[in-house]
Design an enzyme around this catalytic site. Structure first.
Site, PDB file in Angstrom:
ATOM      1  N   SER A  16       0.825  -1.216   0.000  1.00  0.00           N
ATOM      2  CA  SER A  16       0.000   0.000   0.000  1.00  0.00           C
ATOM      3  C   SER A  16       0.852   1.257   0.000  1.00  0.00           C
ATOM      4  O   SER A  16       0.329   2.370   0.066  1.00  0.00           O
ATOM      5  CB  SER A  16      -0.933   0.004   1.219  1.00  0.00           C
ATOM      6  OG  SER A  16      -0.182  -0.158   2.409  1.00  0.00           O
ATOM      7  N   HIS A 149     -39.209  23.637 -10.945  1.00  0.00           N
ATOM      8  CA  HIS A 149     -39.177  22.701 -12.075  1.00  0.00           C
ATOM      9  C   HIS A 149     -38.346  23.268 -13.227  1.00  0.00           C
ATOM     10  O   HIS A 149     -38.575  22.919 -14.389  1.00  0.00           O
ATOM     11  CB  HIS A 149     -40.596  22.374 -12.579  1.00  0.00           C
ATOM     12  CG  HIS A 149     -41.503  21.858 -11.505  1.00  0.00           C
ATOM     13  ND1 HIS A 149     -41.736  20.527 -11.300  1.00  0.00           N
ATOM     14  CD2 HIS A 149     -42.205  22.517 -10.540  1.00  0.00           C
ATOM     15  CE1 HIS A 149     -42.559  20.368 -10.275  1.00  0.00           C
ATOM     16  NE2 HIS A 149     -42.848  21.569  -9.787  1.00  0.00           N
ATOM     17  N   SER A 270     -12.944  26.715 -27.451  1.00  0.00           N
ATOM     18  CA  SER A 270     -13.068  25.433 -28.132  1.00  0.00           C
ATOM     19  C   SER A 270     -11.896  25.281 -29.093  1.00  0.00           C
ATOM     20  O   SER A 270     -11.437  26.249 -29.688  1.00  0.00           O
ATOM     21  CB  SER A 270     -14.385  25.390 -28.909  1.00  0.00           C
ATOM     22  OG  SER A 270     -14.289  24.453 -29.964  1.00  0.00           O
ATOM     23  N   LYS A 276     -16.627  30.021 -29.107  1.00  0.00           N
ATOM     24  CA  LYS A 276     -17.081  29.436 -27.843  1.00  0.00           C
ATOM     25  C   LYS A 276     -16.381  30.003 -26.620  1.00  0.00           C
ATOM     26  O   LYS A 276     -15.187  30.277 -26.633  1.00  0.00           O
ATOM     27  CB  LYS A 276     -16.849  27.922 -27.873  1.00  0.00           C
ATOM     28  CG  LYS A 276     -17.668  27.223 -28.924  1.00  0.00           C
ATOM     29  CD  LYS A 276     -19.072  26.960 -28.465  1.00  0.00           C
ATOM     30  CE  LYS A 276     -19.107  25.592 -27.798  1.00  0.00           C
ATOM     31  NZ  LYS A 276     -20.446  25.285 -27.335  1.00  0.00           N
ATOM     32  N   GLU A 283     -18.597  23.060 -15.167  1.00  0.00           N
ATOM     33  CA  GLU A 283     -18.953  21.694 -15.567  1.00  0.00           C
ATOM     34  C   GLU A 283     -18.148  20.659 -14.777  1.00  0.00           C
ATOM     35  O   GLU A 283     -18.655  19.615 -14.375  1.00  0.00           O
ATOM     36  CB  GLU A 283     -18.693  21.497 -17.063  1.00  0.00           C
ATOM     37  CG  GLU A 283     -19.620  22.296 -17.960  1.00  0.00           C
ATOM     38  CD  GLU A 283     -19.181  22.208 -19.420  1.00  0.00           C
ATOM     39  OE1 GLU A 283     -18.245  22.933 -19.796  1.00  0.00           O
ATOM     40  OE2 GLU A 283     -19.756  21.401 -20.159  1.00  0.00           O
ATOM     41  N   TYR A 310      -9.536  -5.684  13.131  1.00  0.00           N
ATOM     42  CA  TYR A 310      -8.895  -5.258  11.889  1.00  0.00           C
ATOM     43  C   TYR A 310      -9.012  -6.359  10.838  1.00  0.00           C
ATOM     44  O   TYR A 310      -8.874  -7.545  11.151  1.00  0.00           O
ATOM     45  CB  TYR A 310      -7.408  -4.929  12.127  1.00  0.00           C
ATOM     46  CG  TYR A 310      -6.715  -4.542  10.834  1.00  0.00           C
ATOM     47  CD1 TYR A 310      -6.815  -3.244  10.344  1.00  0.00           C
ATOM     48  CD2 TYR A 310      -6.013  -5.484  10.088  1.00  0.00           C
ATOM     49  CE1 TYR A 310      -6.222  -2.898   9.137  1.00  0.00           C
ATOM     50  CE2 TYR A 310      -5.417  -5.146   8.886  1.00  0.00           C
ATOM     51  CZ  TYR A 310      -5.530  -3.850   8.410  1.00  0.00           C
ATOM     52  OH  TYR A 310      -4.949  -3.508   7.218  1.00  0.00           O
TER      53      TYR A 310
HETATM   54  N1  ARG Z   1      -1.230  -1.098   5.378  1.00  0.00           N
HETATM   55  C1  ARG Z   1      -2.161  -1.601   6.337  1.00  0.00           C
HETATM   56  C2  ARG Z   1      -3.491  -0.828   6.258  1.00  0.00           C
HETATM   57  O1  ARG Z   1      -3.515   0.197   5.661  1.00  0.00           O
HETATM   58  C3  ARG Z   1      -1.609  -1.494   7.685  1.00  0.00           C
HETATM   59  C4  ARG Z   1      -2.104  -2.511   8.638  1.00  0.00           C
HETATM   60  C5  ARG Z   1      -1.601  -3.878   8.352  1.00  0.00           C
HETATM   61  N2  ARG Z   1      -1.875  -4.650   9.514  1.00  0.00           N
HETATM   62  C6  ARG Z   1      -1.831  -5.952   9.491  1.00  0.00           C
HETATM   63  N3  ARG Z   1      -2.137  -6.538  10.592  1.00  0.00           N
HETATM   64  N4  ARG Z   1      -1.534  -6.627   8.427  1.00  0.00           N
HETATM   65  O2  ARG Z   1      -4.520  -1.260   6.750  1.00  0.00           O
END
Ligand code: ARG
Length: 452
Positions: A16, A149, A270, A276, A283, A310
């Site tokens: 990530s 309307h 444009s 234009k 928009e 988690y």
């Molecule tokens: N990159 C992970 C997230 O954003 C961090 C947590 C990862 N924790 C774990 N127990 N694998 O959620």
């Protein structure tokens, strides 16, 4: 427990870092606060704590300067920072993660990031609202056809219409302020889900990070993403408001209507058609609302049915947040600039108030004041308009004896846009006087605590 590294495909899926690198500064801040908790619990000597804080502060500078050394093996920003601290402080760095999990860390980082982003978005909303109030004060007397309307309905003032957008924004500010109060909760000390045996003091850690409070329940602390969903909900409502205002700008600047003209700085030509002046800023403000709503839907789908605790699914909570915040921080200033510089054509708006139908309700209400029950007054006025239509005449061509016959000797004087709006001078109405009081009231709201 593990004897092999993850498969490259699994690592690629799980990584990530590309997006959570945006939490780096918050991760440093939260880690420094956690060092304080470890020192408070007697698990770090003061000099050890100071060395860790120095290492983290240096990382903070590298993050700010764009020189923080991430590598391919780092899964996320949290493990990258812990790795670098450990490389630089050796055994000391290995003490940093005691009593802490990425589960409580990531949610604390995200709250810190979002609270700052929320302040930025709030500033952007306030600037747009203040700009609308400014323009409303100077257009309190400009008359134009108000619509229901999307069709001409009754005469209103431009200031009144602009303030309608500003009032909506003031509620968005209140929603962000209330969200911010609720979100000001630290999760550090919750650990993976069940705190720790290490005698850390979560409220002292919360205080160091500027949070209002620490978590009340450690399982809730690591599971809760309602602050993400709520932020996106509030952002989605704001997006709807911005898109609605943008739609007005698009319509009013349509040459077929000609009520307003966007400044060249906020319009686009444009590539093919030389004549234009396209309202791209408006928009895009209208179109960008769609992606914010999409961000809310993505997080809602993510959280639906997810049990407590988690789950790696939760890693998917961040990109929608970044996207929504980035989008708002693009749209708000652009729309504010367009609002500050748009030229309204008061004459064109006034000319559009020639339309007979805009005064039909005023006539019916004049009959009501003369004692006619409203339904009869409504019918009588409708019949009059239908008759004139058939005769291809307008109300303005009605002779005094014809007004007498309708029961409205003063009828002709009612076909005046200024008189029409002045007559609706009650609180919250379109009269110039009401617009000025509304602007004063709104200024007070925008300065109040309720709006942050
Ligand atoms: N990159 C992970 C997230 O954003 C961090 C947590 C990862 N924790 C774990 N127990 N694998 O959620």
């Amino acid at each position: 427990r593990f004897s092999a590294a993850p498969a490259p495909e699994a690592h690629a899926l799980g990584r990530s870092l590309a997006f959570d690198v945006r939490l780096a500064a918050q991760d440093v801040e939260a880690s420094i606060a956690h060092v304080g908790a470890l020192r408070g619990a007697g698990l770090l000597e003061p000099d050890e704590a100071a060395a860790l804080e120095d290492a983290l502060a240096r990382i903070g500078e590298e993050v700010a300067g764009g020189t923080f050394p991430v590598n391919e093996d780092d899964e996320d920003i949290h493990s990258a920072i812990e790795r670098v601290v450990t490389e630089r402080t050796g055994a000391l760095g290995a003490k940093l993660h005691a009593g802490r999990s990425r589960n409580d860390l990531v949610v604390t980082d995200l709250r810190l990031w979002m609270l700052a982003a929320g302040r930025g978005v709030g500033e952007g909303i306030r600037l747009l609202a203040v700009t609308l109030v400014d323009r409303a004060r100077s257009t309190a007397e400009i008359v134009l056809p108000g619509a229901t309307h999307g069709r001409p309905a009754q005469v209103v003032t431009l200031g009144h219409h602009l303030l309608a957008h500003a009032w909506a924004l003031s509620r968005d500010l209140e929603r962000f302020a209330a969200w911010s109060d609720r979100t000001s909760t630290s999760a550090l000390g919750a650990g993976a889900l069940a705190t720790s045996t290490l005698d850390l003091d979560p409220s002292a850690t919360a205080g160091r990070l500027g949070f209002e409070r620490a978590f009340a329940n450690s399982i809730d602390a690591v599971s809760d993403r309602d602050f993400v969903q709520e932020f996106l909900g509030v952002a989605t409502i704001l997006g709807s408001h911005l898109s609605r205002f943008a739609a007005d700008l698009v319509r009013w600047t349509d040459p077929a209507l000609g009520w307003a003209e966007l400044d060249e700085a906020f319009a686009t030509g444009s590539s093919m058609m030389p004549q234009k002046r396209n309202p791209d800023t408006a928009e895009l403000a209208r179109g960008k609302a769609a992606r914010i709503a999409g961000d809310l839907v993505a997080v809602t789908a993510l959280l639906q049915g997810l049990p407590l605790g988690y789950h790696r699914d939760l890693q998917e909570d961040k990109e929608p947040v970044f996207d929504a915040a980035d989008t708002l921080l693009l749209v708000l200033p652009a729309l504010t600039g367009a609002t500050r510089t748009v030229r309204f054509d008061a004459d064109a708006m006034r000319a559009a108030c020639e339309d007979d139908g805009l005064y039909a309700t005023d006539l019916a209400e004049a009959l009501v004041r003369a004692g006619v029950p409203f339904r009869d007054a409504h019918r009588r006025t409708g019949e009059l308009l239908r008759r004139l239509d058939a005769e291809d005449r307008s109300l303005r061509e009605l002779r005094p004896d014809e007004w007498d016959a309708v029961g409205l000797p003063e009828g002709a004087s009612l076909l005046d846009p200024d008189r029409s709006v002045a007559a609706r001078g009650g609180p919250g109405g379109p009269s110039p006087g009401s617009v000025v009081s509304q602007a004063d009231a709104l200024d007070a709201v925008l300065r109040s605590d309720a709006t942050g």
